[in-house]
Design a protein around this motif. Structure first.
Motif, PDB file in Angstrom:
ATOM      1  N   ASN A 109       3.099  -5.114  -9.722  1.00 15.58           N
ATOM      2  CA  ASN A 109       3.804  -3.828  -9.817  1.00 15.58           C
ATOM      3  C   ASN A 109       4.000  -3.151  -8.465  1.00 15.58           C
ATOM      4  OD1 ASN A 109       0.959  -3.472  -9.759  1.00 15.58           O
ATOM      5  ND2 ASN A 109       1.180  -1.395 -10.509  1.00 15.58           N
ATOM      6  N   ILE A 110       3.309  -3.601  -7.418  1.00 18.98           N
ATOM      7  CA  ILE A 110       3.524  -3.006  -6.096  1.00 18.98           C
ATOM      8  C   ILE A 110       4.016  -4.057  -5.098  1.00 18.98           C
ATOM      9  CG2 ILE A 110       1.885  -1.116  -6.440  1.00 18.98           C
ATOM     10  CD1 ILE A 110      -0.131  -2.690  -4.729  1.00 18.98           C
TER      11      ILE A 110
ATOM     12  N   ALA B 100      12.142  -3.234  -7.629  1.00 20.95           N
ATOM     13  CA  ALA B 100      11.562  -1.895  -7.748  1.00 20.95           C
ATOM     14  C   ALA B 100      10.823  -1.513  -6.467  1.00 20.95           C
ATOM     15  CB  ALA B 100      10.611  -1.832  -8.944  1.00 20.95           C
ATOM     16  N   GLY B 101      10.096  -2.476  -5.902  1.00 26.04           N
ATOM     17  CA  GLY B 101       9.366  -2.213  -4.668  1.00 26.04           C
ATOM     18  C   GLY B 101      10.306  -1.894  -3.516  1.00 26.04           C
ATOM     19  N   LYS B 102      11.382  -2.647  -3.407  1.00 22.32           N
ATOM     20  CA  LYS B 102      12.359  -2.403  -2.340  1.00 22.32           C
ATOM     21  C   LYS B 102      12.992  -1.024  -2.479  1.00 22.32           C
ATOM     22  CE  LYS B 102      13.574  -7.263  -1.536  1.00 22.32           C
ATOM     23  NZ  LYS B 102      14.651  -8.285  -1.621  1.00 22.32           N
ATOM     24  N   ALA B 103      13.239  -0.606  -3.725  1.00 25.57           N
ATOM     25  CA  ALA B 103      13.842   0.710  -3.949  1.00 25.57           C
ATOM     26  C   ALA B 103      12.908   1.823  -3.477  1.00 25.57           C
ATOM     27  CB  ALA B 103      14.173   0.880  -5.430  1.00 25.57           C
ATOM     28  N   ILE B 104      11.612   1.669  -3.732  1.00 30.83           N
ATOM     29  CA  ILE B 104      10.637   2.674  -3.295  1.00 30.83           C
ATOM     30  C   ILE B 104      10.538   2.683  -1.770  1.00 30.83           C
ATOM     31  CG2 ILE B 104       8.185   3.276  -3.300  1.00 30.83           C
ATOM     32  CD1 ILE B 104       8.067   2.275  -6.189  1.00 30.83           C
TER      33      ILE B 104
ATOM     34  N   ALA C 270       0.833  -1.210   0.000  1.00 30.75           N
ATOM     35  CA  ALA C 270       0.000   0.000   0.000  1.00 30.75           C
ATOM     36  C   ALA C 270       0.865   1.256   0.000  1.00 30.75           C
ATOM     37  CB  ALA C 270      -0.930  -0.021   1.209  1.00 30.75           C
ATOM     38  N   VAL C 271       1.972   1.224   0.737  1.00 28.96           N
ATOM     39  CA  VAL C 271       2.896   2.366   0.765  1.00 28.96           C
ATOM     40  C   VAL C 271       3.502   2.586  -0.624  1.00 28.96           C
ATOM     41  CG1 VAL C 271       5.112   3.190   1.674  1.00 28.96           C
ATOM     42  CG2 VAL C 271       3.438   2.160   3.216  1.00 28.96           C
TER      43      VAL C 271
END
Length: 266
Positions: free
Chosen positions: A236-237, A243-247, A52-53
């Protein structure tokens, strides 16, 4: 990871032999190799919160909550219906159908989901997802077609956008700024146990569960193959992706509802 564009971590029982007795379905050879669970695994709620974040930081917050009786998913799509023998397969097919419906309207596809039994003792699917408000009416009409029950002319609560006449499905709005998706994720992850048993059979707090504010409602759910398939996210989330870890590296501990990184399972 499945072919469909979603990630999984991972009763009238979940089988088309569900037309028979529960005990027969549990003991059938068809289900012998299938994973079963009564609660969500440790770390489940945290992964849903992190998803969700990520969704919020990508600019499309989780702001809608769909609840539907899982057995109603059987008729949501005729594609390969006769090759699907469990509720888990119905959930998998529906998530792919939902992804296609959302992307066909040029919206980013972002969702989190969980399966539970709950107090009603029948399996249902909770699905938190991103939806632009201009599509609310259209999505409600689509739910009528997917789940086979018409909309109720009267709504029971203020936040309910649409619901069916006999409680097969319901859509709620959750638009609390940056916290809407987190609140939904907390609820979807409520069936992660609050306590764990030690090697000496003593109960200790489950420190990985970030927000134990809702009561756990255990119930037997049949998974997908050897995966318990009880909760997950759109790909994608996914918080376990690169990519998720980077965000998440950019997110504060307060956003993720963690006191320190020792709570993280990944």
């Amino acid at each position: 990871m499945q072919v469909q564009h979603h990630s999984q971590f991972g009763t009238e029982i979940a089988s088309r032999a569900r037309k028979g007795s529960v005990s027969d379905a549990i003991n059938s050879p068809m289900l012998a190799a299938r994973a079963m669970s009564t609660v969500q695994p440790v770390g489940a709620q945290g992964k849903l919160i992190d998803a969700a974040v990520i969704s919020n930081r990508m600019g499309h917050a989780i702001n809608r909550l769909l609840t539907v009786r899982t057995e109603a998913l059987e008729n949501a799509t005729a594609t390969n219906r006769f090759n699907r023998s469990t509720l888990a397969q119905d959930v998998e097919a529906f998530l792919d159908l939902l992804r296609k419906w959302i992307t066909a309207r040029q919206m980013p596809c972002a969702f989190i989901w969980s399966r539970e039994i709950g107090k009603a003792r029948t399996e249902h699917l909770h699905l938190g997802f991103h939806l632009q408000s201009r599509f609310d009416a259209l999505f409600a009409d689509q739910c009528v077609r997917w789940f086979g029950e018409d909309k109720s002319p009267k709504l029971k609560a203020k936040k309910v956008l649409a619901e069916s006449q006999h409680a097969v499905w319901q859509i709620k709005a959750s638009e609390r700024g940056n916290s809407s998706g987190t609140r939904i994720a907390i609820y979807l992850g409520k069936d992660e146990p609050d306590t764990l048993s030690s090697a000496w059979r003593k109960l200790k707090p489950n420190l990985q569960k970030r927000c134990p504010v809702h009561p756990v409602t255990p119930g037997l759910i049949v998974g997908l193959g050897r995966n318990i398939y009880r909760h997950g996210t759109s790909r994608n989330i996914s918080p376990t992706s690169a990519a998720g870890k980077a965000i998440l590296m950019l997110a504060s501990n307060a956003e993720r509802l963690i006191s320190d990184h020792s709570q993280l399972p990944y």
